[in-house]
Design a protein around this motif. Structure first.
Motif, PDB file in Angstrom:
ATOM      1  N   ASN A 265       0.972  -1.306   0.050  1.00 26.83           N
ATOM      2  CA  ASN A 265       0.081  -0.087   0.115  1.00 26.83           C
ATOM      3  C   ASN A 265       0.822   1.303  -0.126  1.00 26.83           C
ATOM      4  OD1 ASN A 265      -2.097  -1.820   0.158  1.00 26.83           O
ATOM      5  ND2 ASN A 265      -3.279  -0.430   1.460  1.00 26.83           N
ATOM      6  N   GLN A 266       1.758   1.359   0.715  1.00 25.98           N
ATOM      7  CA  GLN A 266       2.760   2.245   0.736  1.00 25.98           C
ATOM      8  C   GLN A 266       3.408   2.511  -0.689  1.00 25.98           C
ATOM      9  OE1 GLN A 266       5.045   1.112   4.547  1.00 25.98           O
ATOM     10  NE2 GLN A 266       5.019   3.434   4.557  1.00 25.98           N
ATOM     11  N   GLU A 269       0.914   4.162  -2.960  1.00 27.60           N
ATOM     12  CA  GLU A 269       0.748   5.491  -2.386  1.00 27.60           C
ATOM     13  C   GLU A 269       1.865   6.334  -3.121  1.00 27.60           C
ATOM     14  OE1 GLU A 269       1.862   7.669   1.721  1.00 27.60           O
ATOM     15  OE2 GLU A 269       0.608   6.194   2.015  1.00 27.60           O
ATOM     16  N   ALA A 272       1.467   7.106  -6.914  1.00 23.60           N
ATOM     17  CA  ALA A 272       0.739   8.001  -6.979  1.00 23.60           C
ATOM     18  C   ALA A 272       0.958   9.586  -6.652  1.00 23.60           C
ATOM     19  CB  ALA A 272      -0.819   7.737  -6.224  1.00 23.60           C
ATOM     20  N   LYS A 273       1.968   9.603  -5.769  1.00 22.52           N
ATOM     21  CA  LYS A 273       2.668  11.014  -5.338  1.00 22.52           C
ATOM     22  C   LYS A 273       3.488  11.371  -6.575  1.00 22.52           C
ATOM     23  CE  LYS A 273       5.535  13.220  -2.265  1.00 22.52           C
ATOM     24  NZ  LYS A 273       6.292  13.773  -3.044  1.00 22.52           N
ATOM     25  N   TYR A 307      -5.264   2.429  -9.687  1.00 24.98           N
ATOM     26  CA  TYR A 307      -4.187   2.558  -9.046  1.00 24.98           C
ATOM     27  C   TYR A 307      -3.033   1.568  -9.343  1.00 24.98           C
ATOM     28  CZ  TYR A 307      -4.972  -2.262  -7.275  1.00 24.98           C
ATOM     29  OH  TYR A 307      -4.951  -3.711  -6.860  1.00 24.98           O
ATOM     30  N   ASN A 312      -3.981   8.642  -9.491  1.00 24.86           N
ATOM     31  CA  ASN A 312      -5.226   8.815  -8.741  1.00 24.86           C
ATOM     32  C   ASN A 312      -5.833  10.338  -9.270  1.00 24.86           C
ATOM     33  OD1 ASN A 312      -7.417   9.380  -6.896  1.00 24.86           O
ATOM     34  ND2 ASN A 312      -5.948   9.838  -5.251  1.00 24.86           N
ATOM     35  N   SER A 321      -9.786   5.144   0.459  1.00 25.79           N
ATOM     36  CA  SER A 321      -9.504   4.106   1.583  1.00 25.79           C
ATOM     37  C   SER A 321     -10.498   3.648   2.426  1.00 25.79           C
ATOM     38  CB  SER A 321      -8.386   4.758   2.743  1.00 25.79           C
ATOM     39  OG  SER A 321      -8.853   5.801   3.509  1.00 25.79           O
ATOM     40  N   ALA A 327      -5.884   1.210  -0.930  1.00 27.75           N
ATOM     41  CA  ALA A 327      -5.791   2.517  -0.585  1.00 27.75           C
ATOM     42  C   ALA A 327      -5.348   2.897   0.701  1.00 27.75           C
ATOM     43  CB  ALA A 327      -6.795   3.461  -1.091  1.00 27.75           C
ATOM     44  N   SER A 328      -4.115   3.546   1.014  1.00 22.85           N
ATOM     45  CA  SER A 328      -3.772   3.872   2.328  1.00 22.85           C
ATOM     46  C   SER A 328      -4.517   5.161   2.640  1.00 22.85           C
ATOM     47  CB  SER A 328      -2.276   4.164   2.188  1.00 22.85           C
ATOM     48  OG  SER A 328      -1.900   5.333   1.404  1.00 22.85           O
ATOM     49  N   TYR A 331      -3.325   8.208   0.539  1.00 22.18           N
ATOM     50  CA  TYR A 331      -3.588   8.112  -0.672  1.00 22.18           C
ATOM     51  C   TYR A 331      -4.325   9.078  -1.567  1.00 22.18           C
ATOM     52  CZ  TYR A 331      -4.273   5.880  -5.486  1.00 22.18           C
ATOM     53  OH  TYR A 331      -4.327   5.591  -6.903  1.00 22.18           O
ATOM     54  N   LYS A 332      -5.458   9.589  -0.489  1.00 20.78           N
ATOM     55  CA  LYS A 332      -6.321  10.579  -1.159  1.00 20.78           C
ATOM     56  C   LYS A 332      -5.613  12.147  -1.216  1.00 20.78           C
ATOM     57  CE  LYS A 332      -7.903  11.728   3.594  1.00 20.78           C
ATOM     58  NZ  LYS A 332      -7.016  13.285   3.743  1.00 20.78           N
TER      59      LYS A 332
END
Length: 452
Positions: A265-266, A269, A272-273, A307, A312, A321, A327-328, A331-332
């Motif tokens: 999940n990380q 994340e 997505a960043k 994902y 995202n 999430s 989703a962590s 994530y949002k």
């Protein structure tokens, strides 16, 4: 009646100038205000599929006029196909002058003609660029093939058989790059900035393939180090701490099932960043050059599985999430709907109404786009996917649901119904691609779908 004072005149002139510009979308990047919505019908002009057709000025004029008559308001001109070559005289990217045995006669600038002729018809012009891709695997052609200094840009994919450079995976036609590499990002930004500078009358940009190749990408040592820096610790078992492949279980496609590791999940994340940060950086850099530029993006509509490509496209106010186990909580924070002036999403399904989802046969359905799977949820329909896109972007950006013409084969009425559904459930319709409308002779159907 008193005459307006000078300050009032200046204000009135400014307001008149703003109102007089066609198809302007208000920018609310980073805010919580709802965007001013512009109803649009967008039509894509693919670079390679139409390479010979639009090598002639009269052909551009002819098809723009037919598009306008059919109800198209905006044209999206693909000027940077997946090879990484471009269709304008760039000093940074290689220029595509030949494709499929045809060499352009030259004598005019394609994008300039599109802009000038479309503007005469009152249409808006967006240039589209395939961003994090630099080669065509079916032809062994493109930047990562032809430029030795950029070969290492290609994605390194983690497959059941092990780590594999994407240029060796011939089942994939796009030789995707690694979006996390600083040199890749800076190069793509330089191409975009050059494009916007060269064409000041261009109304908008629509970024395409601003993503990873898939869940298997990118597992290079460079990505590992950047991920470790992001989470603040060493990854003891790489890539097993992200995921491994089962030796017994198979997924829906009959391939070894992925088994998530403790850092999965990380990892999702962080990827997505990577994309989020590029989107915001690109917006800022391009708006410096042209503040009135319509900054747009084009992705697939299958958010629950998107994902997998590191994207995202939701609003930061939407928290996946609460619904999805991939989703962590953070994530949002990497949603980027707020950064966009225009968003178009591929509602690429034959089934139009949500009730048609019951007709989907997962054993025969043809879904080959990145991140897609063979589910039967109602968001695997044009209606369902458009509704979902509107819901999770939270009104931060106008949404234009899109259809893939070829998907409807010989079913004219389903095509018309799909277009009408896009317009009913989102802020307009996007049609990919004009080549299919031409080949099928579906101009009347296009007009019905966009105007009735």
């Amino acid at each position: 009646m008193n005459k307006p004072t000078l300050p009032v005149l200046v204000l009135l002139l400014a307001l008149f100038s703003m109102c007089g510009r066609p198809n302007t979308v208000s920018s609310t990047a980073g805010s919580t205000q709802k965007q001013t919505t512009q109803k649009r019908n967008l039509l894509y002009f693919d670079a390679t599929a139409n390479f010979k057709r639009f090598a002639y000025q009269d052909s551009i004029k002819y098809y723009l006029a037919k598009s306008k008559d059919a109800g198209v308001t905006d044209v999206i001109v693909d000027v940077k196909p997946i090879t990484g070559e471009v269709l304008y005289p760039s000093k940074i990217a290689p220029v595509m002058n030949e494709w499929s045995g045809f060499t352009k006669p030259g004598g005019f600038d394609l994008l300039t003609v599109f802009i000038e002729e479309a503007h005469k018809l009152g249409m808006t012009v967006h240039a589209s660029t395939n961003t994090f891709v630099a080669g065509h695997n079916y032809f062994d052609r493109g930047v990562v093939y032809n430029d030795p200094t950029k070969k290492h840009w290609q994605s390194l994919n983690y497959l059941p058989k092990g780590m594999t450079p994407i240029t060796q995976i011939k089942t994939k036609y796009s030789a995707m790059t690694n979006p996390a590499l600083p040199e890749v990002r800076q190069y793509e930004l330089s191409v975009l900035k050059e494009l916007i500078t060269m064409y000041p009358k261009l109304d908008g940009i629509v970024l395409d393939r601003v993503r990873y190749d898939g869940i298997e990408a990118d597992f290079s040592e460079a990505s590992r180090k950047m991920f470790e820096q992001y989470i603040g610790q060493k990854v003891t078992n790489f890539p097993a701490d992200i995921y491994t492949y089962s030796t017994t279980a198979k997924n829906k496609d009959g391939k070894p099932e992925r088994v998530r590791g403790p850092l999965f999940n990380q990892w999702i994340e962080w990827r997505a960043k990577v994309i989020h940060d590029f989107i915001y950086e690109a917006r800022a850099e391009l708006k410096k050059i042209n503040p009135n530029l319509i900054f747009g993006d084009y992705t697939g509509s299958w958010y629950p599985t998107y994902y997998e490509v590191g994207v995202n496209w939701a609003s930061k106010e939407y928290d996946p999430s609460e619904k999805f186990d991939w989703a962590s909580k953070n994530y949002k924070n990497f949603g980027y709907a707020e950064a966009l002036d225009l968003y178009t999403t591929g509602s690429y399904y034959f089934e139009v109404e949500k009730k048609e989802a019951k007709n989907i046969d997962p054993n025969t359905v043809n879904r080959t786009e990145a991140g897609q799977d063979k589910g039967t949820d109602d968001w695997y329909t044009v209606e369902g996917s458009a509704e979902m896109a509107m819901k999770i972007t939270k009104g931060k950006v106008p949404v234009y649901a899109g259809i893939y013409v070829e998907q409807y084969e010989d079913d004219r009425e389903q095509f018309v119904k799909a277009l009408k559904m896009c317009r009913a459930k989102s802020d307009g319709a996007m049609v990919f691609d004009i080549v299919h409308v031409i080949n099928k002779g579906w101009w009347n159907e296009l007009k019905r779908g966009l105007t009735e």
